[in-house]
Enzyme design. Sequence first.
Site, PDB file in Angstrom:
ATOM      1  N   CYS A   1       9.925  27.610  55.167  1.00 56.13           N
ATOM      2  CA  CYS A   1       9.325  28.528  54.203  1.00 56.13           C
ATOM      3  C   CYS A   1       8.687  29.720  54.904  1.00 56.13           C
ATOM      4  CB  CYS A   1       8.307  27.798  53.343  1.00 56.13           C
ATOM      5  SG  CYS A   1       9.078  26.566  52.263  1.00 56.13           S
TER       6      CYS A   1
ATOM      7  N   GLU B   1       7.801  27.483  47.824  1.00 59.44           N
ATOM      8  CA  GLU B   1       7.887  28.864  48.319  1.00 59.44           C
ATOM      9  C   GLU B   1       9.303  29.406  48.195  1.00 59.44           C
ATOM     10  OE1 GLU B   1       4.711  26.791  50.898  1.00 59.44           O
ATOM     11  OE2 GLU B   1       6.634  26.265  50.003  1.00 59.44           O
TER      12      GLU B   1
ATOM     13  N   HIS C   1      11.837  23.960  48.239  1.00 62.77           N
ATOM     14  CA  HIS C   1      10.374  23.969  48.350  1.00 62.77           C
ATOM     15  C   HIS C   1       9.805  25.003  47.384  1.00 62.77           C
ATOM     16  CE1 HIS C   1      10.098  22.153  52.672  1.00 62.77           C
ATOM     17  NE2 HIS C   1      11.000  21.532  51.921  1.00 62.77           N
TER      18      HIS C   1
ATOM     19  N   CYS D   1       5.725  25.390  55.586  1.00 61.37           N
ATOM     20  CA  CYS D   1       6.481  24.713  56.639  1.00 61.37           C
ATOM     21  C   CYS D   1       7.289  25.771  57.396  1.00 61.37           C
ATOM     22  CB  CYS D   1       7.408  23.661  56.026  1.00 61.37           C
ATOM     23  SG  CYS D   1       8.853  24.344  55.187  1.00 61.37           S
TER      24      CYS D   1
END
Length: 170
Positions: A91, A60, A58, A88
């Site tokens: 993260c 992040e 992801h 999410c």
Amino acid sequence: MIEKIKYNEKFMQRAVELSQLAYKSGKGLPIGCVIVKDNKIIGEGHNEIFFRTNPTAHGEMVAIENACKNLESLSLSNCIIYTTLEPCPMCLAAIYWSNLKAIYFANTNEFATEIGFSDSFIFNEIKLDPKERKIPMFNNQNKNAKIILKEWNAEELPAEQPWKQQKSNL
């Protein structure tokens, strides 16, 4: 009262640019992220799940990895993260583990859900008892695993949260 950390639109704009790069390059979903310290970008990333064939890549996570590498530290204390989507659960956990100071996000999870992109099911799963989740979890005690943890503890080696150790030494 929570101290509001100063927001800087130029950093969010960079995150937006990265989000566009993510999906236009075919590397991932449209999520971009930058990490800032002392008004400078020290790490950035965008979603790369398709490029890396890795569901954890992801924006992040990539930005945290880059910032930690650039600072040569597991702790990103006094750093701010700008991301184009509310983090999410994975993260968010990484943000806590890396000790970031503040999070600014452009789009809410609710908005993402409205357009068909949602992490809500994971947030809901976390609230359930582990045995009731779609992927059930079972605790099977293992004496050797306990022995290893006890050996590690006896060595008094630093934990994966170095800022806790730093604070206690002040």
